[in-house]
Design an enzyme around this catalytic site. Sequence first.
Site, PDB file in Angstrom:
ATOM      1  N   LYS A  52       8.492 -17.164 -10.136  1.00  0.00           N
ATOM      2  CA  LYS A  52       7.825 -16.005 -10.740  1.00  0.00           C
ATOM      3  C   LYS A  52       6.634 -16.459 -11.606  1.00  0.00           C
ATOM      4  CE  LYS A  52       8.727 -12.050 -13.653  1.00  0.00           C
ATOM      5  NZ  LYS A  52       9.604 -11.487 -14.660  1.00  0.00           N
ATOM      6  N   ASN A  96       0.844  -1.195   0.000  1.00  0.00           N
ATOM      7  CA  ASN A  96       0.000   0.000   0.000  1.00  0.00           C
ATOM      8  C   ASN A  96       0.878   1.243   0.000  1.00  0.00           C
ATOM      9  OD1 ASN A  96       0.446   0.893   2.857  1.00  0.00           O
ATOM     10  ND2 ASN A  96      -0.421  -1.136   3.252  1.00  0.00           N
TER      11      ASN A  96
END
Length: 401
Positions: A290, A211
């Site tokens: 990934k 965030n």
Amino acid sequence: MAPTDRRRMVLGISGGIAAYKACELIRLATKAGFEVRVIMTRAATEFITPLTLRTLSNNKVVTDMFEEPERFEIEHVSLAQWADVFVVAPATANVIGKMASGIADDMLTSTVLACKSPKVIAPAMNTAMWENPITQRNIETLRDFGFIVLRTDKGQLACGDIGYGRMIPPERILQHAIRAVRRSDRWSDLRCLVTAGPTREPLDPVRFIGNRSSGKMGYAMAVELWQRGAEVTLVSGPVCLDPPEGIEVVPVSTTREMLEACAARFSSVDVAVFSAAPGDFAPADPSDSKIKKRPDAGRLVVELEQNPDIAAALGEVKRKGQITVGFAAETERLVENASSKLAAKNLDMIVANDVTAEGAGFEVDTNIASIVYRSGQVEMLDRMAKSQLAAVIADRIESLL
Ligand code: PMT
């Protein structure tokens, strides 16, 4: 320090190569609101001129005990009484030894001996001198007498040696001087825990859900409590801020790590301030490798699980007398939502900020907050610097102590 808090610093400079750093210290101290008066040992004048220091401090520089005093006063006594804080930077092994033995054979050491105000000593010397048990004993003696003797940094010294003995940078010395003049008995024995910054909940080894929290609010809070005299631990998510001087910083990444770090310390603190923005959700099944793009799939669905709530978990084990303060990042029904969080997390007060308002919330240097108390009382505050808001919150905590 607030700009209105004009304080008086006597800066004693002894003869070491780090004497040139005193110029920066004077500049920063003046900017922070100190009036600075300088005393130099004779050796210090070999490294830096009194004229430079007089120009920077805008005050006469004292270099010799027997020179004509500016006014008819005994100068070392009048300067000692004038000082709110006495900083010696750099403090050589020689001056440290003299201060520890009560020797007063020049203006600097006489004034130190006559001074009852807090004394901050920033040592600077060759590594072997620093490590010498005599120096270490002298430092312990000074600490026993209440002097604030700062650590030294490790690095390459002017003599070419690599090791401890380097004076810490002026901005860090200044933080200790500010704390020395601001600290109060009220806070001196208190231990505080502050959380700050965002968390990162990994999706795979290179991506995360995070965030916008920069950590500015939490770091300002930690500095404010430390300057008041508390011992502060700052549990911080990943931020780009420098670790504040004097404060133990515990770096964490995820909400679970933040909970673990806080839970390990909570029982031993008097005050906890939860300024961080811990992620409420984390990917339920983070990938070990990934995640690859799939040209055929337009969407990637990630399942999230709810993270533990740190403030709520600690609110359950909160003991009598412990004070906990939360923040509420809201986008609507500010006071109403904040009040529910205060109750759910067993907080003493909650600082609600509308994170959609300009000049408030994430990333910016200012905030606009309303403080909601257990009694239901709401205090609405104007926009102010996060450092100022931290001072208001600390005042309110102080009234609960
Ligand atoms: O870091 P900055 O860029 O300076 O921004 C400051 C800030 C906006 C992050 C700060 O002022 C702020 O509002 N912090 C709280 C952010 C938040 O998570 O709010 P919340 O309403 O979701 O949570 C309420 C309280 O519970 C907070 O004290 C929070 O730290 C705590 N919490 C939340 C979630 C969680 N899993 N555990 C918690 O302890």
